[in-house]
Structures are given as C-alpha cells and as structure tokens.
Design an enzyme around this catalytic site. Structure first.
Site, PDB file in Angstrom:
ATOM      1  N   PRO A 101       0.838  -1.211   0.000  1.00  0.00           N
ATOM      2  CA  PRO A 101       0.000   0.000   0.000  1.00  0.00           C
ATOM      3  C   PRO A 101       0.872   1.261   0.000  1.00  0.00           C
ATOM      4  CG  PRO A 101      -0.663  -1.510   1.756  1.00  0.00           C
ATOM      5  CD  PRO A 101       0.606  -2.055   1.169  1.00  0.00           C
ATOM      6  N   ALA A 110      10.506   2.967  -1.528  1.00  0.00           N
ATOM      7  CA  ALA A 110      11.851   2.389  -1.443  1.00  0.00           C
ATOM      8  C   ALA A 110      11.889   1.003  -2.087  1.00  0.00           C
ATOM      9  CB  ALA A 110      12.289   2.296   0.020  1.00  0.00           C
ATOM     10  N   ALA A 111      10.813   0.233  -1.906  1.00  0.00           N
ATOM     11  CA  ALA A 111      10.786  -1.129  -2.467  1.00  0.00           C
ATOM     12  C   ALA A 111      10.716  -1.088  -3.989  1.00  0.00           C
ATOM     13  CB  ALA A 111       9.598  -1.904  -1.896  1.00  0.00           C
ATOM     14  N   ASP A 154      14.598   3.174   5.316  1.00  0.00           N
ATOM     15  CA  ASP A 154      13.672   2.448   4.436  1.00  0.00           C
ATOM     16  C   ASP A 154      14.417   1.721   3.320  1.00  0.00           C
ATOM     17  OD1 ASP A 154      11.666   3.656   5.893  1.00  0.00           O
ATOM     18  OD2 ASP A 154      10.475   4.185   4.135  1.00  0.00           O
TER      19      ASP A 154
HETATM   20  O1  PMV Z   1       8.293   6.055   5.243  1.00  0.00           O
HETATM   21  P1  PMV Z   1       7.724   5.903   6.613  1.00  0.00           P
HETATM   22  O2  PMV Z   1       6.344   6.438   6.770  1.00  0.00           O
HETATM   23  O3  PMV Z   1       7.948   4.542   7.184  1.00  0.00           O
HETATM   24  O4  PMV Z   1       8.556   6.875   7.575  1.00  0.00           O
HETATM   25  C1  PMV Z   1       9.924   6.875   7.592  1.00  0.00           C
HETATM   26  C2  PMV Z   1      10.422   6.966   8.970  1.00  0.00           C
HETATM   27  C3  PMV Z   1      10.830   8.347   9.454  1.00  0.00           C
HETATM   28  O5  PMV Z   1      11.734   8.096  10.521  1.00  0.00           O
HETATM   29  C4  PMV Z   1       9.626   9.094   9.978  1.00  0.00           C
HETATM   30  C5  PMV Z   1      11.524   9.180   8.392  1.00  0.00           C
HETATM   31  C6  PMV Z   1      12.887   8.661   7.984  1.00  0.00           C
HETATM   32  O6  PMV Z   1      13.397   9.170   6.974  1.00  0.00           O
HETATM   33  O7  PMV Z   1      13.467   7.797   8.654  1.00  0.00           O
END
Ligand code: PMV
Length: 318
Positions: A101, A110-111, A154
């Site tokens: 999602p 990222a994936a 990520d």
């Molecule tokens: O992409 P998300 O919603 O999992 O958020 C990333 C995590 C944060 O720590 C909020 C931002 C980051 O760049 O690490």
C-alpha cells in the site's frame, strides 16, 4: 528476448522512527507478505526506441527521455545508468507491480526503487551494482525525491531484506543486520489514512526547532528504547520487547505524530492481549504494529478489524 525480474519486500519500523532522522538508532524489518517487483525486457526490434516505463497499478506509462525529475521510477533508472557509467541505455521496457500500500509507512517507494535497481543492474550485466549495499545507496538517492531528508532506513531494510539496526551517520551510516533468538510474530494494521512522510517529518522538524530541549529528550528516549529492543530481540525476550513498543508509542504520541485512529488500534491491541503495540513509520495515518504470541493471530486480527483497521498483514521475523 532477455527478461530479468527482481523484487523487494515492504518494511516496518519496529523502533525509532523520527528519532532516526536526528541520529538515534532505529530498528526496521522486512514484511515479505507484500512486495514490489520489476521486470526488465529487451524491446523487440522494430518498436520505438528508448526506455519505456510502465506501472499498471498506477495507470502510469511514460518514456524515460520525456519523464520529469519528480518521477521516481525514472529516477531509479537514471541512478543505475549513472552508476554503470552508460551514456545511453539499450531499448528496454521496464514494468513495475507492487502489492505494498502506498503512503502508509510500508516503504512502498523504497521497495519499488530497489526492485527496479536490482532488475536493471542484473539485466545490464552488472551484478556488482546489485549488492544490498549498492542497491540501498542508489535507492536512497531516489527516496530523496519524495522524502526530502530521509534517514536512509527504508531503502536499507528493503535492500538487505533482513532486520536491521540502523544509525544515520556521516560519512557512512551504521547498518547492522542481526539474528533474532525466537521468531517474532507481528500484525501490521492499516488505518486506511494516507499520510505524507515528508509533511510529518518537516512538522517534527518545526517543533524540534521551536522546543529543541524537549524534542532532543524524546529522541534520546527513542534511541534508548531501540538499543534495549535490539538486546531483547537477540535474547528472545518478547515480553520486554512488547513493553518497549508500548513506551515507544507514548514517545511518538508526545511528538504529536500519532492520531486518534492509530491510538484506537494500539489501545485495542494492548487490551486484547498483544505483548505490545505502536504506530510504525511517519505516523498521523498509515500503519500500526502489534507484537503477538503465536496462536493469538486470529483473535487479534479480528480485534483490529473491529477497531477500524482496513487491512491486517502478518509478518514473522526470524
Ligand atoms: O516512510 P515511513 O512512513 O515509514 O517513515 C519513515 C520513517 C521516518 O523516521 C519518519 C523518516 C525517515 O526518513 O526515517
């Protein structure tokens, strides 16, 4: 006609979101029930020249040459082209599918980047650019388009496909994969509310600038929890791990990144017997996670759905 496919999993942040942007350690893990896949295919002779980018799930179809610089798919391809030192790419069709999602903290962007980078580097005969380290580095450049100043966690976890202990550092991030002593069963429940990571991260920055002492203390608290959580995972101490998740959720609430929907799901999981629960990712929407004992999956899933979850995934970290 040569075809190369590759995939990358979704991810959850177990500990340390937001604080990780400020140099604190965080822990993230892959979610293999959902994935992005990329297929790279040589274009048959006689068809128009160039690199065609197709994302059927997003009803998107573009050419690399005419894509704009906000196009993440094109950015992933350009990263590979630059890393491979190729002035021109062969004629290719790159198709991407994803069951992750979007805008929900599961690392969909990222994936997708990691899957494209992996498939294309292999297709071009450059497996040296398809290592976890290289894929993470190239996907990081793509992440910057949508996230501004991403911590890098990520792209790292989807490239390594293992639980990672991560610290943002100069000149190189600390990335440690580690073994969990016992399987860790988690449920990942979606509030159904989309949230912009970039917007939430910049709002936290605004609050940190206004109240640095208070926010530094919250970030340090999260860092402390992430360090303890790694020890609990390595020792198989799931009861402590759950408590640490509950504490991390309280710190995220204090950072104002939770929401009524997330709090409702977290409270429902806690009172239905989860070992611990917290929001996961940027917050203000997206997903929460609950640590459960094996065997409790069906009842906790039903509890989360009754409390408003739109979708509940299961993930087992081993
Ligand atoms: O992409 P998300 O919603 O999992 O958020 C990333 C995590 C944060 O720590 C909020 C931002 C980051 O760049 O690490």
């Amino acid at each position: 006609m040569a075809v190369t496919t590759a995939s990358a999993p979704g991810k959850v942040i177990l500990f340390g979101e937001h604080a990780v942007v400020y140099g604190q350690p965080a822990i993230a893990a892959p979610v293999t029930q959902v994935a992005a896949t990329a297929e790279v295919r040589d274009t048959p002779p006689g068809t128009p020249a160039g690199v065609r980018l197709i994302a059927p799930d997003l009803a998107q179809e573009t050419w690399l040459a005419t894509s704009d610089d906000q196009d993440a798919l094109a950015a992933a391809v350009r990263q590979v082209q630059a890393a491979a030192g190729l002035p021109q790419l062969p004629n290719l069709t790159i198709t991407v599918h994803s069951s992750i999602p979007i805008a929900s903290g599961l690392g969909s962007g990222a994936a997708i980047a990691a899957a494209v980078i992996r498939a294309l580097t292999r297709h071009l005969g450059r497996p040296d650019l398809a290592t976890a380290e290289q894929v993470a580095a190239l996907a990081y450049e793509v992440e910057k388009i949508h996230h501004g100043t991403p911590s890098g966690i990520d792209n790292t976890v989807v490239a390594y496909e293992q639980p990672v202990y991560f610290e943002r550092r100069q000149p190189h991030n600390l990335i440690e994969t580690f073994a969990v002593a016992r399987p860790v069963h988690i449920l990942v429940a979606d509030t159904g509310i989309r949230s912009s990571t970039k917007a939430v991260v910049s709002d936290v920055r605004r609050q940190w600038t206004a109240s640095p002492a208070a926010f530094n203390q919250l970030f340090a608290g999260c860092g402390h929890l992430a360090r303890s959580a790694r020890r609990a995972l390595e020792a198989g101490d799931l009861a402590s791990l759950g408590q640490l998740m509950n504490e991390n959720h309280r710190l995220l609430q204090a950072m104002t990144v939770s929401s009524a929907e997330l709090d409702r799901l977290v409270a429902a999981a806690q009172s239905a017997g989860a070992l611990g629960a917290k929001l996961s990712g940027a917050g203000r929407g997206g997903n929460m996670i609950a640590l459960i004992e094996p065997g409790r999956e069906a009842s906790l899933r039903a509890t989360l759905l009754a409390a408003g979850a739109r979708q509940v995934l299961t993930s087992v970290l081993k």
